[in-house]
Design an enzyme around this catalytic site. Structure first.
Site, mmCIF file in Angstrom:
data_model
loop_
_atom_site.group_PDB
_atom_site.id
_atom_site.type_symbol
_atom_site.label_atom_id
_atom_site.label_comp_id
_atom_site.label_asym_id
_atom_site.label_seq_id
_atom_site.Cartn_x
_atom_site.Cartn_y
_atom_site.Cartn_z
ATOM 1 N N LYS A 232 0.874 -1.015 0.031
ATOM 2 C CA LYS A 232 0.093 0.170 0.026
ATOM 3 C C LYS A 232 0.936 1.103 -0.189
ATOM 4 O O LYS A 232 1.706 1.287 0.879
ATOM 5 C CB LYS A 232 -0.893 -0.088 1.180
ATOM 6 C CG LYS A 232 -2.214 0.563 1.300
ATOM 7 C CD LYS A 232 -2.844 0.447 2.517
ATOM 8 C CE LYS A 232 -4.304 1.118 2.552
ATOM 9 N NZ LYS A 232 -4.902 1.165 3.894
HETATM 10 C C1 E4P Z 1 -8.435 1.765 3.950
HETATM 11 O O1 E4P Z 1 -7.482 0.894 3.539
HETATM 12 C C2 E4P Z 1 -8.104 2.478 5.129
HETATM 13 O O2 E4P Z 1 -7.369 1.651 5.980
HETATM 14 C C3 E4P Z 1 -9.274 2.570 6.091
HETATM 15 O O3 E4P Z 1 -10.505 2.199 5.282
HETATM 16 C C4 E4P Z 1 -9.334 4.244 6.731
HETATM 17 O O4 E4P Z 1 -10.617 4.205 7.208
HETATM 18 P P1 E4P Z 1 -10.763 5.475 8.262
HETATM 19 O O5 E4P Z 1 -11.302 6.617 7.610
HETATM 20 O O6 E4P Z 1 -12.106 4.731 9.145
HETATM 21 O O7 E4P Z 1 -9.613 5.461 9.273
#
Ligand code: E4P
Length: 225
Positions: A83
């Site tokens: 990522k």
């Molecule tokens: C996606 O890969 C992120 O880790 C995640 O969906 C972020 O979510 P949040 O806005 O609830 O932290």
């Protein structure tokens, strides 16, 4: 539509994987910090539990270090999906890694233009954050609609829209109606998908009425043996 869980909690992942309905996992540095676990060990353990893509995020923000981190993370297991953030350097790393056959999830996407760039960089997944846009008074789902429409207009774009920052089941349902490929959800939201008060009420009535018959289905099966 594929369902990923967004967590660094291995017990939650094991529990959800046991349903047979879990297609992958996403993590981020905040979730790893919350887990209190060693990042590399945890990703290895998650990859043993789940066959699908397991997103592991780089920690650096400069090109050279992100690339080195991405290459290292990709060696943990074949299903690691590296990522990277949606920055100029992040997309340069995405291009390098995807050209080398590594799955890449480009995260922190907040505009259709960013999503187009990620597709050009060969991203396996683009992660638009719906909840965080809603939080600042913008329409997160509108972003999903725009990206799905743009990607669908070009046959050569293979990048999948991975809806992230999902806060509740409506985010999932609306994204599914738009044709988004993947949704990553916290465990609590995945569990919410199962429940409806009329299901609980209806089941209670069926169980109670069945008891009145005095029968057991397996009792019949044994009698037929
Ligand atoms: C996606 O890969 C992120 O880790 C995640 O969906 C972020 O979510 P949040 O806005 O609830 O932290």
């Amino acid at each position: 539509m594929k369902f990923f869980v967004d967590t660094g909690d291995l017990n939650e992942i094991k529990d959800l994987a046991a349903t047979g309905l879990l297609d992958g996992v996403t993590t981020n540095p905040s979730l790893i910090a919350k887990s209190g676990r060693n990042f590399i060990e945890l990703i290895g353990e998650i990859c043993e539990v789940v066959d699908g893509p397991v997103s592991a995020e780089v920690a650096a923000t400069d090109y050279e270090t992100m690339l080195a981190e991405g290459r290292y993370l990709a060696k943990i297991a074949p299903n690691v999906c590296v990522k990277v953030p949606l920055t100029v350097d992040g997309l340069k790393v995405c291009k390098q890694l995807s050209d080398a056959g590594t799955q890449v999830n480009v995260t922190l996407c907040f505009s259709p233009a960013q999503a187009l760039l990620a597709a050009k960089a060969g991203a396996t997944f683009i992660s638009p954050f719906v909840g965080r846009l809603d939080d600042i008074g913008q329409d997160g789902l509108n972003l999903i609609s725009d990206i799905v429409e743009i990607y669908a207009a070009y046959d050569h774009i293979k990048t999948e829209v991975l809806v992230a920052s999902i806060r509740h089941p409506i985010h999932l349902i609306e994204s599914a109606k738009m044709g988004a490929h993947v949704a990553t959800m916290p465990p609590s939201v995945i569990r919410q998908l199962y429940s409806h008060p009329l299901t609980d009420k209806g089941l209670a009535a069926f169980v109670s009425d069945w008891a009145k018959t005095g029968q057991t289905i397996l009792g019949n099966a044994k009698a037929a043996e």
